[in-house]
Write an enzyme that holds these catalytic residues in place. Sequence first.
Site, PDB file in Angstrom:
ATOM      1  N   TRP A  48       0.838  -1.196   0.000  1.00 44.21           N
ATOM      2  CA  TRP A  48       0.000   0.000   0.000  1.00 44.21           C
ATOM      3  C   TRP A  48       0.872   1.245   0.000  1.00 44.21           C
ATOM      4  CZ3 TRP A  48      -2.960  -0.085   5.363  1.00 44.21           C
ATOM      5  CH2 TRP A  48      -2.057  -0.335   6.401  1.00 44.21           C
ATOM      6  N   HIS A  67      -7.503  19.900  -6.138  1.00 45.96           N
ATOM      7  CA  HIS A  67      -7.717  20.276  -7.545  1.00 45.96           C
ATOM      8  C   HIS A  67      -6.558  19.817  -8.426  1.00 45.96           C
ATOM      9  CE1 HIS A  67     -11.258  22.665  -6.400  1.00 45.96           C
ATOM     10  NE2 HIS A  67     -10.585  22.781  -5.264  1.00 45.96           N
ATOM     11  N   HIS A 100     -10.366  16.542 -11.989  1.00 50.49           N
ATOM     12  CA  HIS A 100     -10.936  16.871 -10.684  1.00 50.49           C
ATOM     13  C   HIS A 100     -12.257  17.623 -10.787  1.00 50.49           C
ATOM     14  CE1 HIS A 100      -8.547  20.506 -11.638  1.00 50.49           C
ATOM     15  NE2 HIS A 100      -9.433  21.153 -10.915  1.00 50.49           N
ATOM     16  N   ASP A 141     -14.871  20.614  -9.150  1.00 48.59           N
ATOM     17  CA  ASP A 141     -14.972  21.875  -8.417  1.00 48.59           C
ATOM     18  C   ASP A 141     -16.350  21.976  -7.783  1.00 48.59           C
ATOM     19  OD1 ASP A 141     -12.459  22.657  -9.170  1.00 48.59           O
ATOM     20  OD2 ASP A 141     -13.095  24.287 -10.495  1.00 48.59           O
ATOM     21  N   HIS A 163     -15.589  26.309  -3.826  1.00 43.50           N
ATOM     22  CA  HIS A 163     -14.226  26.533  -4.325  1.00 43.50           C
ATOM     23  C   HIS A 163     -14.003  28.005  -4.656  1.00 43.50           C
ATOM     24  CE1 HIS A 163     -10.528  26.198  -6.493  1.00 43.50           C
ATOM     25  NE2 HIS A 163     -11.070  26.295  -7.688  1.00 43.50           N
ATOM     26  N   HIS A 217     -15.641  30.037 -13.274  1.00 43.26           N
ATOM     27  CA  HIS A 217     -15.670  29.825 -11.831  1.00 43.26           C
ATOM     28  C   HIS A 217     -16.688  30.760 -11.178  1.00 43.26           C
ATOM     29  CE1 HIS A 217     -11.858  27.717 -12.549  1.00 43.26           C
ATOM     30  NE2 HIS A 217     -11.982  27.205 -11.342  1.00 43.26           N
TER      31      HIS A 217
END
Length: 259
Positions: free
Chosen positions: A61, A69, A73, A75, A79, A206
């Site tokens: 492991w 981010h 990814h 958002d 954010h 955004h």
Amino acid sequence: MSILNDMAAALANGAVEVVDLTHTLDPDFPVIVLPPEFGQCARFRMEEVSAYDHRGPAWKWHNISMNEHTGTHFDAPIHWVSGRDVPGGAVDEIPAGALVGPVVVIDCSHGAARDEDYELTPEVIEAWEAEHGRIPAGSWVLMRTDWSKRRGAEYLNMREDGPHSPGPTPEAVKLLVSRGIRGFGTETVGTDAGQGAHYDPPFPAHFFLHDAGKYGLQCLANLDRLPPTGALLIAPPLKIKGGTGSPLRVLALIPKETT
């Protein structure tokens, strides 16, 4: 149950194909670069803990670390400052049903091949709608540019004045929000154009998406394998308490005949 049984059968017999829209997370995958006076996004890191050895004889492991981010990814609304007060705006608060929905793909690849600063405008969206119909409410809208085929420095495409990559104009984002979309996704490192800081407002994808409680997907791949309509997107981020985003594996279900 017949609907789910039909879906399971279609997946089993290949009538429905699962397309992976995700880049592999590794330390070399580029991340967004901000001006040096700001905090920076951390790249993916992986440290081996044990590998069937004296540290753990029967298991292998790793410890991993990265920014929320990094890589392909998600958002969440919180954010961005415009979404800071959106109810249910953190990744752990988003209803599971909001993470699965129909997909609209707007093909901007020819324009992006000619112009690294290609803009998705209302005119481009309306031309798409004239051919395929009005964008349905609740859809994910993905901007195909084939930017995901780039590698290394070419992906960020940094110049003296910052990064150069395609993205939407403020008017385009406002139009998409008015359609009641679920979220907006790109093949570039952000939902905004590389030069998005120069729009009014800065970084309009955004600003307007998260102000309206909508979601963003970045660093997508294989959008050239999706039809303009008819696919189903599955995009669940990690359930991080108070998280602003998360790396994730984005999957699309498409009818086989569209490939």
